[in-house]
Scaffold this motif. Structure first.
Motif, PDB file in Angstrom:
ATOM      1  N   CYS A  63       1.797   6.033  -7.450  1.00  0.00           N
ATOM      2  CA  CYS A  63       0.741   7.033  -7.676  1.00  0.00           C
ATOM      3  C   CYS A  63       1.452   8.381  -7.775  1.00  0.00           C
ATOM      4  O   CYS A  63       0.899   9.301  -8.959  1.00  0.00           O
ATOM      5  CB  CYS A  63      -0.394   6.988  -7.065  1.00  0.00           C
ATOM      6  SG  CYS A  63      -1.214   5.162  -7.332  1.00  0.00           S
TER       7      CYS A  63
ATOM      8  N   THR B  20      -5.033   8.988  -4.264  1.00  0.00           N
ATOM      9  CA  THR B  20      -3.802   9.862  -3.888  1.00  0.00           C
ATOM     10  C   THR B  20      -3.813  11.218  -4.181  1.00  0.00           C
ATOM     11  O   THR B  20      -3.224  11.942  -3.035  1.00  0.00           O
ATOM     12  CB  THR B  20      -2.371   8.904  -4.696  1.00  0.00           C
ATOM     13  OG1 THR B  20      -2.631   7.693  -4.463  1.00  0.00           O
ATOM     14  CG2 THR B  20      -1.325   9.557  -3.940  1.00  0.00           C
TER      15      THR B  20
ATOM     16  N   PRO C 122      -6.781   4.515  -8.248  1.00  0.00           N
ATOM     17  CA  PRO C 122      -5.726   4.938  -7.125  1.00  0.00           C
ATOM     18  C   PRO C 122      -4.899   6.240  -7.163  1.00  0.00           C
ATOM     19  O   PRO C 122      -4.606   6.701  -6.365  1.00  0.00           O
ATOM     20  CB  PRO C 122      -4.895   3.641  -7.264  1.00  0.00           C
ATOM     21  CG  PRO C 122      -5.662   2.646  -7.942  1.00  0.00           C
ATOM     22  CD  PRO C 122      -6.517   3.373  -8.864  1.00  0.00           C
TER      23      PRO C 122
ATOM     24  N   ARG D 144       2.588   1.841  -3.298  1.00  0.00           N
ATOM     25  CA  ARG D 144       1.574   1.989  -4.316  1.00  0.00           C
ATOM     26  C   ARG D 144       1.169   3.486  -4.167  1.00  0.00           C
ATOM     27  O   ARG D 144       1.305   4.360  -5.236  1.00  0.00           O
ATOM     28  CB  ARG D 144       0.177   1.319  -4.201  1.00  0.00           C
ATOM     29  CG  ARG D 144      -0.933   1.650  -5.120  1.00  0.00           C
ATOM     30  CD  ARG D 144      -1.998   0.592  -4.908  1.00  0.00           C
ATOM     31  NE  ARG D 144      -1.895  -0.454  -5.415  1.00  0.00           N
ATOM     32  CZ  ARG D 144      -2.701  -1.501  -5.794  1.00  0.00           C
ATOM     33  NH1 ARG D 144      -4.014  -0.972  -5.992  1.00  0.00           N
ATOM     34  NH2 ARG D 144      -2.514  -2.739  -6.550  1.00  0.00           N
ATOM     35  N   GLU D 145       1.355   3.925  -3.049  1.00  0.00           N
ATOM     36  CA  GLU D 145       1.053   5.498  -2.869  1.00  0.00           C
ATOM     37  C   GLU D 145       2.067   6.332  -3.422  1.00  0.00           C
ATOM     38  O   GLU D 145       1.765   7.390  -4.058  1.00  0.00           O
ATOM     39  CB  GLU D 145       0.635   5.935  -1.430  1.00  0.00           C
ATOM     40  CG  GLU D 145       0.387   7.220  -1.591  1.00  0.00           C
ATOM     41  CD  GLU D 145       0.173   7.453   0.367  1.00  0.00           C
ATOM     42  OE1 GLU D 145       0.905   7.999   0.973  1.00  0.00           O
ATOM     43  OE2 GLU D 145      -1.201   7.398   0.629  1.00  0.00           O
TER      44      GLU D 145
ATOM     45  N   GLU E 108       0.877  -1.286  -0.048  1.00  0.00           N
ATOM     46  CA  GLU E 108      -0.189  -0.009  -0.012  1.00  0.00           C
ATOM     47  C   GLU E 108       1.220   1.271  -0.145  1.00  0.00           C
ATOM     48  O   GLU E 108       0.528   2.283  -0.723  1.00  0.00           O
ATOM     49  CB  GLU E 108      -0.949  -0.125   1.433  1.00  0.00           C
ATOM     50  CG  GLU E 108      -2.058   1.056   1.173  1.00  0.00           C
ATOM     51  CD  GLU E 108      -2.916   1.152   2.400  1.00  0.00           C
ATOM     52  OE1 GLU E 108      -3.365   2.012   2.729  1.00  0.00           O
ATOM     53  OE2 GLU E 108      -3.152   0.000   2.972  1.00  0.00           O
TER      54      GLU E 108
END
Length: 594
Positions: free
Chosen positions: A284, A462, A458, A280-281, A277
């Protein structure tokens, strides 16, 4: 030893201007007490000029600019200035003859032209003396042995360094006992790439037992295909001593061993997005940064403070608007210059129309609403589109006419406003050809062409969480969730009696979750169809049944090949991930091979 690494904002192809920036930063470096200032590869001209450096006028301009730098820095005693510039040389008659007989008979790195050849060169100026340095030469500066290299991002370790430089001695780098390796390069910035570059720098430093300083080109390079990182970094062994991606100068002290942290994130091992997670942030945020830098660079080159976006209230146009807002906010350009045009037609639903209006109001951009039904009907009747009981036959002509009317409107408004149309189509749609040729397929600059459909939600979340202004976050999150929860549709077929959208993309194509997984496996992993099916069936077990997976895979393969003709003439747009579908620098394929 204090070393300045500089990524100036260049003017692509303007040798005189770039020479002025090199001299200017050299003076700043000297004032900081630096003994060496190093610039990126081909900074004198820009590294994305294409074939223009082979032009005789360009060669003359480069020579004049070199002399200008030498003269303007002659008084900077004890400062070594190193930068990239084209190196031109006369070719021998034997070389010309050999090239006619064998197209490969050209010196490594050289680009041939009549009577001459040129390549990326390394210029060293100190105390008014100018000379070219060859890759592989060991140069002593202020008691430190320097080893200079240029080249692409696939430089991983000592073995590749030796291969690139043509060093025959397998212990070549170690025998030279360099204290510092200077990598002058032009590194593309795609999501997660900085982590990869740092790892390569660490590997190189550990392999050679030398400090490694990297300086990459950045702002001012062409954004036709990608953006460049502007990375300046100093690495010692497994430690990052300092780094910056901002335009300008970064001073490294090789005696200062204070380590800095950089988060580790890259594309996932089983899909475009990382599974973790936090990673992924960061991924993004990288996507948002790349889109903003690319669009800001294009608008800056064109000297424009306006852009045009067709805002439908769907996922793609929302991300394009976010990219534009981000690009305008960074230099402080008025958001009113973002002109959004919503164009309801025969299939437009009330939810998307309302979301488009709310988005424009929330962001404080300009919104125009132009209903296209009347002019589309006029056009369809003029070409003889069949009608039943006063309603047009809902065939491909009916659908595509609406998309092309919308594109015509956007292009003409762009002419009126002295601006450009921002393309909204995403990577998944381009892979499947789910766009109207010369309709939404066309724009003047595309910001989404490198972003898969399943990454958009996503990325939007973000932005709302990390980048949006505090007063906007709650409202934007609410609007974004409404958009994310609305089924994807081109909204080209007439709505039902209640005004609800009846056309849903995934009913026709299959789930985008599957298509994006197929695209990832096809582009990056290069698996057979059978292997892709088996891995997909395991990954989505309990979510999609095997019959749907197989049907969707067959749809993907057929459309990916048959729709290449649309990708073969795509407008320019930035690369966002490691792989792209650009017909110029991405996945290349003939449009008539299915």
């Amino acid at each position: 030893m204090k070393i300045a690494a500089v990524t100036p904002k260049i003017h692509l192809g303007d040798c005189e201007y770039n020479a002025g920036r090199i001299a200017e930063y050299a003076e700043k470096a000297a004032a900081e007490g630096c003994r060496l200032v190093v610039f990126p590869e081909l900074v004198l001209t820009g590294s994305t000029c294409g074939d223009i450096p082979g032009n005789a006028d360009f060669e003359k301009a480069a020579a004049t600019a070199l002399e200008k730098i030498r003269e303007e820095t002659a008084e900077l005693k004890n400062l070594a200035i190193v930068f990239g510039a084209p190196f031109y040389r006369e070719r021998t008659g034997a070389e010309d003859k050999a090239q006619k007989e064998d197209a490969g008979a050209v010196a490594k790195g050289d680009v041939p032209r009549k009577g001459k050849s040129y390549r990326s060169g390394i210029v060293l100026i100190k105390n008014g003396d100018l000379r070219y340095v060859n890759e592989g030469d060991l140069v002593e500066i202020d008691g430190k042995k320097m080893y200079f290299i240029t080249g692409p991002a696939n430089l991983k370790n000592k073995a590749e360094l030796i291969e690139v430089d043509g060093i025959s001695d397998p212990a070549g780098v170690e025998d030279k006992k360099a204290d510092i390796i200077l990598w002058m390069c032009n590194l593309e910035h795609h999501a997660g790439s900085l982590c990869e570059y740092f790892q390569k720098l660490k590997d190189l430093s550990k392999e050679t037992s030398a400090d490694v300083i990297c300086v990459s080109s950045g702002e001012g390079e062409s954004t036709d295909e990608c953006v460049y990182s502007g990375l300046k970094a100093c690495v010692c062994g497994d430690e990052i001593m300092d780094h910056s991606e901002k335009t300008g100068m970064c001073v490294f002290d090789t005696e200062d061993r204070e380590q800095v942290h950089f988060p580790s994130y890259k594309e996932g091992n089983d899909g475009f997005l990382p599974e973790d997670e936090d990673a992924r942030e960061h991924f993004c945020l990288d996507i948002l940064s790349i889109q903003a830098k690319a669009l800001a660079g294009r608008l800056d080159f064109l000297n424009m403070k306006k852009c045009i976006i067709g805002l439908s209230g769907g996922l793609d146009s929302t991300l394009a608007l976010v990219a534009a807002v981000n690009a305008f906010d960074r230099p402080g350009i008025d958001r009113k210059g973002i002109i959004c045009v919503t164009m309801p037609g025969f299939g437009t639903g009330s939810v998307t129309k309302n979301n488009a209006r709310r988005l424009a109001e929330a962001f404080g951009v300009t919104l125009r609403e132009i209903d296209i039904k009347e002019q589309t009907a006029l056009h369809l009747r003029s070409i003889g589109q069949p009608e039943n009981d006063g309603a047009f036959v809902s065939d491909v002509t009916f659908e595509n006419a609406q998309a092309r009317v919308r594109t015509m409107i956007l292009m003409n408004i762009a002419n009126m406003e002295n601006s450009i149309v921002i393309g909204t189509g995403d990577m998944s749609e381009l892979a499947l050809g789910w766009c109207t040729y010369n309709g939404d397929h066309m724009s003047m600059y595309s910001v989404n062409s490198g972003v898969p459909k399943t990454a958009i939600a996503p990325v939007l979340r973000t932005y709302a969480k990390k980048i949006a202004q505090p007063g906007e976050r709650g409202l934007l999150s609410e609007i974004f969730e409404s958009i994310i929860g609305t089924p994807v549709s081109p909204e080209l077929l007439p709505t039902d009696e209640k005004g609800e959208v009846v056309q849903k993309t995934e009913d026709s194509l299959g789930p985008y979750d599957l298509h994006d997984y197929f695209l990832y496996m096809f582009l990056k992993e290069d698996h057979t169809t059978e292997e892709i099916y088996e891995r997909c069936a395991e990954k989505f077990k309990g979510i999609y049944d095997k019959d749907l997976i197989l049907k969707t895979l067959n749809t993907f393969k057929k459309r990916f090949f048959t729709q290449q003709f649309k990708r073969s003439c795509l407008p320019v747009g930035t690369k966002v991930l490691e792989h792209s579908l650009s017909p110029r620098s991405g996945f290349l394929m003939a449009s008539d091979m299915w």
